[in-house]
Motif scaffolding. Structure first.
Motif, PDB file in Angstrom:
ATOM      1  N   PRO A 133     -19.021 -40.886 -18.394  1.00 24.90           N
ATOM      2  CA  PRO A 133     -19.087 -42.178 -19.106  1.00 24.90           C
ATOM      3  C   PRO A 133     -17.704 -42.801 -19.289  1.00 24.90           C
ATOM      4  O   PRO A 133     -17.555 -44.010 -19.141  1.00 24.90           O
ATOM      5  CB  PRO A 133     -19.713 -41.818 -20.443  1.00 24.90           C
ATOM      6  CG  PRO A 133     -20.445 -40.544 -20.200  1.00 24.90           C
ATOM      7  CD  PRO A 133     -19.675 -39.821 -19.144  1.00 24.90           C
ATOM      8  N   GLN A 134     -16.695 -41.971 -19.582  1.00 22.97           N
ATOM      9  CA  GLN A 134     -15.357 -42.540 -19.799  1.00 22.97           C
ATOM     10  C   GLN A 134     -14.863 -43.243 -18.545  1.00 22.97           C
ATOM     11  O   GLN A 134     -14.366 -44.352 -18.602  1.00 22.97           O
ATOM     12  CB  GLN A 134     -14.326 -41.446 -20.155  1.00 22.97           C
ATOM     13  CG  GLN A 134     -14.602 -40.696 -21.410  1.00 22.97           C
ATOM     14  CD  GLN A 134     -15.213 -39.346 -21.072  1.00 22.97           C
ATOM     15  OE1 GLN A 134     -16.297 -39.291 -20.489  1.00 22.97           O
ATOM     16  NE2 GLN A 134     -14.520 -38.279 -21.450  1.00 22.97           N
ATOM     17  N   ALA A 148     -23.030 -32.802 -22.557  1.00 20.82           N
ATOM     18  CA  ALA A 148     -22.100 -32.385 -21.515  1.00 20.82           C
ATOM     19  C   ALA A 148     -22.619 -32.798 -20.143  1.00 20.82           C
ATOM     20  O   ALA A 148     -21.869 -32.873 -19.190  1.00 20.82           O
ATOM     21  CB  ALA A 148     -21.924 -30.872 -21.567  1.00 20.82           C
ATOM     22  N   LEU A 149     -23.934 -33.045 -20.072  1.00 19.88           N
ATOM     23  CA  LEU A 149     -24.548 -33.456 -18.823  1.00 19.88           C
ATOM     24  C   LEU A 149     -23.932 -34.757 -18.325  1.00 19.88           C
ATOM     25  O   LEU A 149     -23.940 -35.043 -17.133  1.00 19.88           O
ATOM     26  CB  LEU A 149     -26.037 -33.666 -19.095  1.00 19.88           C
ATOM     27  CG  LEU A 149     -26.992 -33.665 -17.924  1.00 19.88           C
ATOM     28  CD1 LEU A 149     -26.910 -32.367 -17.189  1.00 19.88           C
ATOM     29  CD2 LEU A 149     -28.381 -33.921 -18.432  1.00 19.88           C
ATOM     30  N   ASP A 150     -23.399 -35.547 -19.262  1.00 18.16           N
ATOM     31  CA  ASP A 150     -22.930 -36.865 -18.879  1.00 18.16           C
ATOM     32  C   ASP A 150     -21.729 -36.831 -17.946  1.00 18.16           C
ATOM     33  O   ASP A 150     -21.412 -37.828 -17.315  1.00 18.16           O
ATOM     34  CB  ASP A 150     -22.599 -37.681 -20.136  1.00 18.16           C
ATOM     35  CG  ASP A 150     -23.878 -38.026 -20.883  1.00 18.16           C
ATOM     36  OD1 ASP A 150     -24.933 -37.988 -20.237  1.00 18.16           O
ATOM     37  OD2 ASP A 150     -23.813 -38.300 -22.082  1.00 18.16           O
ATOM     38  N   GLY A 151     -21.084 -35.688 -17.844  1.00 17.27           N
ATOM     39  CA  GLY A 151     -19.975 -35.600 -16.897  1.00 17.27           C
ATOM     40  C   GLY A 151     -20.437 -35.591 -15.451  1.00 17.27           C
ATOM     41  O   GLY A 151     -19.649 -35.775 -14.537  1.00 17.27           O
ATOM     42  N   ASN A 152     -21.744 -35.358 -15.246  1.00 18.21           N
ATOM     43  CA  ASN A 152     -22.281 -35.205 -13.892  1.00 18.21           C
ATOM     44  C   ASN A 152     -23.219 -36.328 -13.503  1.00 18.21           C
ATOM     45  O   ASN A 152     -24.215 -36.102 -12.835  1.00 18.21           O
ATOM     46  CB  ASN A 152     -23.033 -33.880 -13.789  1.00 18.21           C
ATOM     47  CG  ASN A 152     -22.096 -32.766 -13.413  1.00 18.21           C
ATOM     48  OD1 ASN A 152     -21.203 -32.972 -12.607  1.00 18.21           O
ATOM     49  ND2 ASN A 152     -22.292 -31.616 -14.025  1.00 18.21           N
ATOM     50  N   MET A 153     -22.907 -37.546 -13.960  1.00 14.02           N
ATOM     51  CA  MET A 153     -23.802 -38.639 -13.633  1.00 14.02           C
ATOM     52  C   MET A 153     -23.443 -39.206 -12.257  1.00 14.02           C
ATOM     53  O   MET A 153     -22.454 -38.820 -11.640  1.00 14.02           O
ATOM     54  CB  MET A 153     -23.717 -39.695 -14.705  1.00 14.02           C
ATOM     55  CG  MET A 153     -24.179 -39.125 -16.054  1.00 14.02           C
ATOM     56  SD  MET A 153     -24.817 -40.353 -17.149  1.00 14.02           S
ATOM     57  CE  MET A 153     -23.345 -41.154 -17.614  1.00 14.02           C
ATOM     58  N   THR A 154     -24.313 -40.109 -11.793  1.00 12.67           N
ATOM     59  CA  THR A 154     -24.065 -40.742 -10.503  1.00 12.67           C
ATOM     60  C   THR A 154     -23.981 -42.242 -10.721  1.00 12.67           C
ATOM     61  O   THR A 154     -24.905 -42.839 -11.283  1.00 12.67           O
ATOM     62  CB  THR A 154     -25.213 -40.443  -9.522  1.00 12.67           C
ATOM     63  OG1 THR A 154     -25.381 -39.027  -9.462  1.00 12.67           O
ATOM     64  CG2 THR A 154     -24.887 -40.959  -8.139  1.00 12.67           C
ATOM     65  N   ALA A 155     -22.868 -42.848 -10.289  1.00 16.19           N
ATOM     66  CA  ALA A 155     -22.686 -44.289 -10.476  1.00 16.19           C
ATOM     67  C   ALA A 155     -22.755 -44.983  -9.137  1.00 16.19           C
ATOM     68  O   ALA A 155     -22.211 -44.495  -8.138  1.00 16.19           O
ATOM     69  CB  ALA A 155     -21.347 -44.563 -11.136  1.00 16.19           C
ATOM     70  N   ALA A 211     -13.976 -47.031 -17.844  1.00 18.37           N
ATOM     71  CA  ALA A 211     -12.604 -47.373 -17.457  1.00 18.37           C
ATOM     72  C   ALA A 211     -12.584 -48.188 -16.169  1.00 18.37           C
ATOM     73  O   ALA A 211     -11.770 -49.091 -16.010  1.00 18.37           O
ATOM     74  CB  ALA A 211     -11.788 -46.101 -17.273  1.00 18.37           C
ATOM     75  N   VAL A 212     -13.503 -47.887 -15.225  1.00 19.98           N
ATOM     76  CA  VAL A 212     -13.536 -48.654 -13.977  1.00 19.98           C
ATOM     77  C   VAL A 212     -14.053 -50.053 -14.255  1.00 19.98           C
ATOM     78  O   VAL A 212     -13.564 -51.040 -13.716  1.00 19.98           O
ATOM     79  CB  VAL A 212     -14.411 -47.949 -12.924  1.00 19.98           C
ATOM     80  CG1 VAL A 212     -14.574 -48.810 -11.684  1.00 19.98           C
ATOM     81  CG2 VAL A 212     -13.814 -46.601 -12.554  1.00 19.98           C
ATOM     82  N   GLY A 213     -15.002 -50.158 -15.158  1.00 21.98           N
ATOM     83  CA  GLY A 213     -15.547 -51.456 -15.524  1.00 21.98           C
ATOM     84  C   GLY A 213     -16.225 -52.137 -14.350  1.00 21.98           C
ATOM     85  O   GLY A 213     -16.665 -51.476 -13.407  1.00 21.98           O
ATOM     86  N   GLN A 214     -16.343 -53.461 -14.414  1.00 23.65           N
ATOM     87  CA  GLN A 214     -16.995 -54.183 -13.327  1.00 23.65           C
ATOM     88  C   GLN A 214     -16.053 -55.242 -12.775  1.00 23.65           C
ATOM     89  O   GLN A 214     -16.091 -56.398 -13.191  1.00 23.65           O
ATOM     90  CB  GLN A 214     -18.299 -54.825 -13.799  1.00 23.65           C
ATOM     91  CG  GLN A 214     -19.098 -55.400 -12.643  1.00 23.65           C
ATOM     92  CD  GLN A 214     -20.509 -55.771 -13.040  1.00 23.65           C
ATOM     93  OE1 GLN A 214     -20.956 -55.478 -14.142  1.00 23.65           O
ATOM     94  NE2 GLN A 214     -21.206 -56.448 -12.156  1.00 23.65           N
TER      95      GLN A 214
END
Ligand SMILES: Nc1ncnc2c1ncn2[C@@H]1O[C@H](COP(=O)(O)OP(=O)(O)OP(=O)(O)O)[C@@H](O)[C@H]1O
Ligand SMILES: [Mg+2]
Lengths: 787, 254
Positions: free
Chosen positions: A74-75, A197-204, A79-82
């Motif tokens: 998420p961070q 902690a799962l949120d570290g492994n998301m797909t964007a 940070a990348v934003g749009q």
């Protein structure tokens, strides 16, 4: 033209050769089936990705050097934003396990949480929605929709219970929709709150305004990652960036499947060679008739007759090969790693595959007919020539083309059989290794206490205790306990610090008291997890033998140290035996921690990724699991779904599944190859015997006994076959040297080669038996009546 | 090498041969009484289709009679199996066929060595020696390494004779050995046969050609499946007033 009576004459003539038709069309159908199987698999992964915007979609985030897939936190996402070059973006969690109640039906399913921008970015439009979105509802896969429609026909609008909360089905995903793995439903991802902690492994995913924006966008992701710095696991930020989604599809899918499709087509070609040989056999047998017809003006007789045979064989062979190919696809589908599949649409030979294979079959048959007819024409011309020069001499050798074809066939089949033997020896060795735990009288049942109803670790512990105490009181139950993994599982891995420095990801499981005993793990030293290992007690852990060796641990009294920041170390109180976890039979180091003592953050991550297991041991285990357990769980936790009980024997065999499938795959492939080769050899040698009838009876007249003639034909066959076998074994050696394909288990090289050679020798003997005995049965007086 | 000393090599007593043809059998030979003694040169004559080749195939143990008794060197052979007959053929019978029947993929020497290759206990060296001698005997030693396609018709037939002789047979059987040859080559083969006969070989030859047949010591005439006439050379000489014997050996007639 009076082709109609001619065709019916031809058909009648063919009907008098049932063995020819059976062999030729049978052989062709094997080739057609293999080609359909191979090409269908290739076609399935070459489907356009089921994301209409795929050409401009990038996946961005961190990655590790050996894995092209990217993970997002998420961070970093924030940070990348749009930036301007990104038209839309979206994010999804890793698929998770959920309890779903639909009507009176409860099931454990796979779900993926995605935000509102996710499908939109991919360009996927679910059907049945009013606004094209899912809101706070769910989208179901086409497969789940079909299942739910059996319960209530109107699926969209139905309310189901997902992990205790009501969710409305808002739409149905397109049948082909798939995002790198199969899920049953998409759920809405709550606004990012960095909760687990799962949120570290998301797909964007990001939809770029043009495909060429990928470089600047990737650079921006890298900058953002640098600014944030290393994540809690200390992973390298250097690999951060963006990858076109098409590259991720191509990277995993194409190379091996092209090879597979090619092998399928090759088998078809080999089958075509056989058909050609068989057509020649039949034509050589009727060569006198043909010669007479040609004298009376039927100049094209050999071509016409070969063409008719090829057509008949083609039609029959294709008709039989089609269902064969479909069956082969079903057999081979489990071999395709899910990550390779792009589309969720069911894998079946479509019209595209069928027309490609039909075209290839046509070409192969035309070649077969031309070669067959040309060989007969050559023989006729030769006969004419020698007739003129007075005393005809007899030609007995088969053309080098036929021998070369058979040699190539034998070599290819030997190669495949060698790999089949490698698969067999691996499965054999693996089956010989002990699973490492007691599989008798044990079953496991999967369940998944949802986050909503059981938010705290303590609530899960209470549930586990309640169910455990009720079940353990039942007669015929010796042990019962919970675990986050089965003894052979490869599910959850955590990094642990080594003694010498550095860390390593290894299987990590939580167990309740009774869990180790119920799963049948062998306690080698110390004790198992007990009631007193509560949340307030000293943190303890159990490890297996492989851990002690690999981590240089002191064993009992030593400590396991998780690599994460702030993770608590635990004292080793017990050592269990290794279990057979993978297809190599190798033992992986593993750590077991009491359920009550696990780090709550880690547990939150674990339970979202995978279900928990209740293990029951004892003479009544199976009946308790299927009869008593559902009502006990139903009382303690009403909306909790239970999987059907699985015996531990089956769990123990799970790591063998891959090896068994390998055996099945190579048994099929090499079976096809050996039988095609045998048919090819048969055809070649019967052509040869038919064509050299006079030379053979001459040998007999000159005093060769039937046995000597038999040996003569067999010897000739083996001259070709043995060269092919040697070539095939050499090919296997070369492939093994370069580690292509499956690697031979150490010390089995001679056995594997011998076995493969033996299979081929046997195949050759079977193939040459009939032609050789025909040769031996020839009458020597024929030589007096040769012309 | 075992050598038969029995004075009669082939002995036929009421031999008949019928082929299954449709419902009724076709009786090709009905009642043959015939002896071929050691050292004889017998020719078999008769109209086409009278059963000459069939008779020869029985003499050569290529086939078995359907009735009567057939003895080879005193031993009854009509009940022998295929393998036993093959062994007897290999040891004792040399064949020369109308078509020379050389195997195209084998060299001249290999063709001649063929019968020896089926015999046990013959060394490579011995086999080579015999092949060389046999080919020298027919004047073909200089063509050992040739292939049949590189030979003329007459040369092929001489090689075929060498092949028949390589195994040192008890009897030489020939079925129209000159049938495919022109007169000159035919005569060359016939003079070869005469020489072999002079050397003491037993020969039985089927021929259409009266002139060649006349060179035999004895001629057996077949008609409708049985022997109608047996005449010796002497008898024929006495009877002859016509030009049957007018040509002499070795001299081509234009
Ligand atoms: N295998 C067989 N089956 C049936 N009939 C046969 C067989 N072999 C020969 N015959 C018949 O036997 C008869 C005699 O044939 P054979 O070849 O012995 O004649 P021939 O005297 O050698 O004739 P030619 O001088 O033309 O060579 C023929 O009518 C032939 O049709
Ligand atoms: Mg004849």
């Amino acid at each position: 033209m009076k082709w109609r009576p001619q065709a019916s004459r031809d058909a009648h003539a063919l009907a008098r050769w049932p063995a020819f038709m059976l062999l030729a069309s049978g052989t062709l159908s094997l080739g057609v089936a293999a080609a359909i199987g191979g090409v269908t698999l290739l076609d399935a992964v070459l489907q356009p990705p089921p994301w209409p915007n795929h050409e401009r979609v990038a996946i961005y985030g961190r990655r590790t050097p050996d894995d092209p897939m990217r993970a997002m936190s998420p961070q970093l996402y924030d940070a990348v934003g749009q930036p301007a070059m990104v038209l839309s973006r979206g994010i999804a969690r890793i698929p998770e396990t959920v309890n779903v109640v639909a009507g009176r039906h409860t099931e454990i399913l796979r779900a993926q949480r995605v935000d509102t921008g996710f499908l939109h970015t991919l360009g996927v439009a679910p059907s049945g929605t009013t606004d094209g979105g899912m809101g706070h509802g769910a989208l179901v896969s086409e497969a789940l929709r079909a299942r739910l429609a059996d319960i209530a026909p109107q699926v969209v609008g139905q309310t189901i219970v997902v992990d205790g909360s009501n969710v409305e089905i808002r739409g149905v995903l397109p049948a082909e929709y798939r995002f790198f793995s199969d899920v049953d439903l998409l759920l809405s991802l709550d606004p990012l709150n960095g909760s687990t902690a799962l949120d570290g492994n998301m797909t964007a995913v990001a939809l770029l305004s043009s495909a060429s924006d990928i470089r600047p966008f990737s650079a921006r992701v890298l900058r953002a990652a640098r600014d944030i710095g290393p994540d809690p696991h200390g992973e390298d930020v250097r690999w951060s960036g963006a990858t076109p989604i098409d590259d991720l599809v191509a990277y995993r899918a194409r190379a091996p499947l092209w090879g597979f499709a090619l092998s399928g087509v090759l088998v078809l070609a080999v089958a075509g060679m056989n058909v050609s040989q068989l057509i020649s056999t039949r034509m050589f047998a009727r060569i006198d008739e043909t010669a007479v017809k040609m004298v009376f003006g039927a100049r094209w007789e050999p071509w016409r007759s070969a063409g008719f045979d090829a057509l008949a064989v083609g039609v029959l062979g294709f008709a039989v090969g089609l269902p064969g190919g479909t069956a082969l696809v079903r057999l081979f589908k489990p071999f395709i790693p899910p990550a390779w599949l792009v589309s969720a649409a069911p894998m079946a030979p479509g019209w595209r595959v069928l027309s490609v294979v039909a075209a290839m079959t046509f070409v192969v048959l035309v070649l077969a007919a031309v070669i067959g007819a040309a060989r007969v024409m050559g023989r006729l011309r030769h006969r004419e020539r020698t007739m003129m020069s007075g005393a005809p001499a007899m030609r007995v050798t088969t053309g080098w083309t036929a021998s070369a074809l058979v040699l190539a066939q034998v070599a290819l089949a030997t190669l495949l059989v060698s790999y089949g033997m490698i698969a067999v020896s691996r499965a054999w060795l693996l089956a010989g290794t002990s699973p490492g735990f007691d599989t008798a009288d044990g079953v496991v049942v999967e369940l998944h206490p949802p986050m909503g109803a059981y938010p705290e670790l303590s609530s899960v512990v209470r549930l586990a205790d309640a169910i455990r105490s009720t079940v353990s009181a039942l007669p015929g139950v010796e042990a019962v306990g919970w675990s986050s993994d089965v003894p052979t599982g490869r599910g959850f891995r955590m990094p642990f610090l080594r003694r010498g420095g550095g860390s390593r990801f290894i299987p990590f499981a939580v167990v309740s008291p009774g869990g180790i005993e119920a799963m049948g793990l062998r306690l080698l030293a110390g004790r198992t997890v007990v009631e007193s290992d509560g949340s307030d007690a000293h943190p303890v852990a159990m490890v297996n033998e492989a851990y002690v060796r690999a981590f240089g641990s002191r064993g009992i009294g030593g400590f396991v140290r998780p690599a994460g920041r702030g993770a608590r170390e635990a004292r080793i109180v017990g050592i269990v035996g290794n279990t057979r976890r993978d297809a190599k039979g190798a033992a992986a180091p593993a750590v077991y921690v009491p359920l009550a003592q696990v780090d709550p953050h880690v547990f939150a991550l674990m339970r979202q990724l995978q279900p928990l297991f209740v293990a029951i041991r004892g003479p009544a285990a199976a009946t308790v699991a299927s009869d008593a357990l559902p009502s006990i769980v139903g009382e303690a936790a009403p909306s909790l779904a239970l999987s059907p009980p699985v015996p531990l024997e089956r769990i123990a065999d799970a790591p063998l599944a891959g090896a068994h499938r390998d055996v099945a795959l190579f048994a099929t492939l090499s079976g096809v190859a050996v039988s095609l080769t045998a048919a090819g050899q048969y055809a070649m040698h019967s052509v040869e015997v038919a064509a050299s009838r006079y030379a053979l009876s001459l040998r007999m007249a000159l005093g060769a006994t039937p046995g000597q003639l038999l040996a003569h034909v067999v010897r000739k066959a083996f001259r070709v076959a043995l060269s092919g076998i040697v070539l095939g074994l050499f090919g296997t050696c070369v492939m093994q040297h370069f580690s292509l394909g499956m690697v031979m288990p150490a010390g089995t090289a001679i056995g594997v080669s011998m076995a493969a050679a033996l299979v081929m020798v046997f195949g050759t003997l079977v193939a040459v038996a009939a032609p050789a005995s025909h040769a031996a049965a020839l009458e020597p007086w024929r030589v007096l009546r040769s012309d | 090498m075992q050598c038969f000393t029995h004075p009669t090599i082939i002995e036929m007593r009421g031999v008949g041969k019928a082929f299954p043809a449709g419902s009724a059998d076709c009786h090709v030979l009905t009642d043959i009484h015939l002896n071929v003694r050691q050292g004889e040169f017998v020719s078999v004559a008769g109209p086409s289709g009278c059963g000459k080749t069939t008779l020869l195939s029985l003499m050569g143990l290529l086939d078995v009679p359907t009735k009567g008794e057939l003895r080879f060197a005193g031993q009854p052979v009509q009940h022998l199996g295929r393998a036993q007959r093959a062994i007897l053929r290999n040891r004792h019978i040399g064949f020369v066929f109308q078509a020379s029947n050389l195997i195209e993929d084998l060299s001249v020497a290999e063709n001649v060595a063929l019968p020896l290759s089926f015999r046990k206990g013959i060394s490579r060296h011995e086999s080579r020696r015999r092949v060389r001698d046999a080919l020298a005997g027919v004047g073909m030693a200089h063509r050992m390494r040739y292939y049949p396609s590189q030979l003329s018709g007459g040369q092929k037939q001489r090689v075929a004779v060498a092949r028949a002789l390589a195994g040192n047979p008890t009897i030489l059987l020939a079925d129209e050995p000159t049938g495919n040859l022109d007169l000159r080559n035919g005569e060359a083969v016939m003079s070869l046969f005469s020489r072999l006969h002079a050397e003491g070989r037993t020969i039985c030859m089927v021929t259409h050609d009266e002139r060649f047949g006349a060179m035999a010591e004895r001629t057996v005439r077949l008609l409708d499946g049985h022997v109608v006439d047996e005449s010796t050379h002497q008898q024929r000489l006495a009877e002859s007033e016509s030009g049957l014997d007018q040509y002499s050996l070795g001299e081509p007639v234009q």
